[in-house]
Scaffold this motif. Structure first.
Motif: not given
Length: 190
Positions: A105-107, A133-135, A155-156, A160-162
């Protein structure tokens, strides 16, 4: 039958220790730009039964942390893949993606405040200290230089699900550094 003929049982043994056929796996790494780093990253792959298929070394591009992204395709039995990834990490190689361990996923979010003086590098390092997460991308805006407020759009890529846990981690860091967090940002199609 000739002496050099290979039996079906012998062919099966050549596949893997457990009889499984080798599979192709992609491992995405982040390496420092210094001599010998790529060779050091490839050694654990070979030492643990991986067959190197290709290397995509993006020397012209740098990750937000100033490292070089490298994508390695290896062939190995499924039962050896985890051992290879573990050996890479044991050697201090930053593994960004490994097979099914990809960040699904991305956010996006915005940090606003005195980002430069609160040490942006430290902020990013601490965000990535979460193994969830990773940048993936960073845009920084400091129109008044160090004397005014600045903003950073992050943008990270997250597991999935975290995403909730990652947002909480970012909020804690931002609160400690007196930064405002605007989240989540929605991508706008152009």
């Amino acid at each position: 039958m000739a002496d050099d003929a290979v039996t079906t049982d012998e062919l099966e043994e050549e596949r893997t220790d457990g009889g499984e056929r080798p599979q192709t796996h992609t491992i995405r790494l982040e390496l420092q730009d210094k001599p010998g780093e790529l060779l050091s990253a490839l050694r654990p792959i070979a030492d643990n039964g991986g067959n190197l298929l290709s290397i995509f070394h993006e020397r012209g591009n740098l990750t937000p942390r100033g490292h070089i992204p490298v994508e390695v395709d290896v062939e190995c039995p499924p039962d050896r893949f985890d051992t290879i990834v573990e050996a890479l990490r044991d050697e201090g190689v930053n593994v960004i993606q490994a097979g099914a361990e990809r960040f699904g996923e991305e956010m996006a979010l915005l940090l606003v405040g005195d980002i430069v003086d609160t040490d942006l590098s430290d902020t990013l390092r601490r965000i990535e200290s979460s193994t969830d997460a990773t940048l993936a991308d960073l845009s920084l805006s400091a129109p008044e230089g160090r004397d005014g407020a600045s903003s950073a759009r992050l943008r990270l890529a997250t597991r999935t699900g975290r995403t909730d846990e990652v947002f909480a981690h970012v909020r804690d860091i931002a609160e400690e550094k007196d930064l405002d967090v605007i989240e989540p940002l929605l991508e706008v199609a152009e």
